[in-house]
Design a protein around this motif. Sequence first.
Motif, short mmCIF file in Angstrom:
data_model
loop_
_atom_site.label_atom_id
_atom_site.label_comp_id
_atom_site.label_asym_id
_atom_site.label_seq_id
_atom_site.Cartn_x
_atom_site.Cartn_y
_atom_site.Cartn_z
N TYR A 137 45.45 49.03 48.48
CA TYR A 137 44.45 48.42 47.60
C TYR A 137 44.41 46.91 47.80
CZ TYR A 137 43.88 52.80 45.07
OH TYR A 137 43.59 54.10 44.75
N ASP A 138 43.21 46.35 47.69
CA ASP A 138 43.07 44.89 47.75
C ASP A 138 43.54 44.25 46.45
OD1 ASP A 138 41.65 44.51 50.36
OD2 ASP A 138 40.24 45.87 49.39
N CYS A 139 43.28 44.92 45.34
CA CYS A 139 43.67 44.38 44.04
C CYS A 139 43.63 45.49 43.00
CB CYS A 139 42.77 43.21 43.62
SG CYS A 139 41.04 43.67 43.34
N ALA A 140 44.11 45.17 41.80
CA ALA A 140 44.08 46.12 40.69
C ALA A 140 43.84 45.33 39.40
CB ALA A 140 45.38 46.90 40.59
N ILE A 141 43.26 46.01 38.43
CA ILE A 141 43.15 45.46 37.08
C ILE A 141 44.24 46.12 36.25
CG2 ILE A 141 41.68 45.16 35.06
CD1 ILE A 141 39.26 45.49 36.95
N ARG A 142 45.08 45.32 35.65
CA ARG A 142 46.19 45.84 34.84
C ARG A 142 46.10 45.28 33.43
NH1 ARG A 142 50.50 46.69 38.89
NH2 ARG A 142 49.53 48.22 40.29
N LEU A 143 46.56 46.08 32.47
CA LEU A 143 46.51 45.70 31.06
C LEU A 143 47.90 45.68 30.46
CD1 LEU A 143 43.54 48.02 29.94
CD2 LEU A 143 43.42 45.70 30.87
N GLY A 144 48.08 44.83 29.44
CA GLY A 144 49.34 44.84 28.70
C GLY A 144 50.18 43.62 28.99
N TYR A 145 51.50 43.85 29.12
CA TYR A 145 52.45 42.77 29.41
C TYR A 145 52.91 42.94 30.85
CZ TYR A 145 52.62 43.47 24.33
OH TYR A 145 52.28 43.68 23.02
N LEU A 146 52.81 41.89 31.62
CA LEU A 146 53.16 41.97 33.03
C LEU A 146 54.67 41.98 33.23
CD1 LEU A 146 50.83 39.77 35.22
CD2 LEU A 146 50.85 42.23 34.89
N GLU A 147 55.12 42.86 34.10
CA GLU A 147 56.52 42.84 34.52
C GLU A 147 56.66 41.94 35.74
OE1 GLU A 147 57.71 46.81 35.28
OE2 GLU A 147 57.44 47.50 33.22
#
Length: 297
Positions: A137-147
């Motif tokens: 994947y080139d990128c992703a959209i993530r939600l919440g608190y980043l690890e």
Amino acid sequence: MNIEELQTFVEVAEAGGISPAARRLGVSKSIVSRRLFRLETELGIQLVARTTRGAALTEAGVTFRDYAARACVEIDVARETILPAGDLRGRLRVSVPLSFGATHFAPVIAEMARRHPHLHIHTSYSDHVVDLIAEGYDCAIRLGYLEDSSLLARRVGTIYGTVVASPDYIKAHGAPETPEELLAHQALLQGTEAWQFMDGDKIITVRPQGRFKADSGIALVAATVAGLGIGMLPSALVKEYIVSGALAPIMTRFPVRPGGAYVIRPPGHHPARKIRVLTELLMEYFEHNLHFAELNH
């Protein structure tokens, strides 16, 4: 050397075989095989050894992979540099969360495709956290608190959460008023996550327990409405259920610590312009759609 053949070889090397590379590229296995054959013919050496179990890089293939990958990156940079301003080409593979993405992010991605008719966008909607590098994947959209990770992140907006339960659950089990009391209740979970609450400027972290888990926010909403336990869910997912009375907010003295929406990409020298454009569109979306984020808006 044909750049398309180089890019195909890089995909085969990263995906670990011809079949997964074909899925990434959106073409048939025979096309991938033909491109590899032409590249190997041009070089006069075998790069990929075909086996009954798939394909593996030869010693020459391992050596050539890094050079090919760098060449592909440089060609992409060169293309971006000479293209007319705003014109995007090539392919963008992006991973998007299903629960939130299909309703909130899909229109943004569709708008990006409308503005850039020469750009091929391949979007995967899943609440499963993908391995960007391994899965191509080139990128992703993530939600919440980043690890913490080696991935690079750009925050595009804020995601608010609400702790909710059904009236039937509250009638049968009561409603916790503090984070500590929550530990005596059934929580509906995505995994073994910690829940974070705000007490003024102080962050309170608890690890609730429960017998029902799902990797989908939509499934957790349904379980909460069914009275299986207490859910901590994005406010945008539960707003309509609160309005209808199917769910009730609880523990309102301790608001959920706001999380973020992020665009994540693998490490590199700089983000491709197509990723920067997607990031800017998402930031613009959050800036103009604050009404969905918090229940009191």
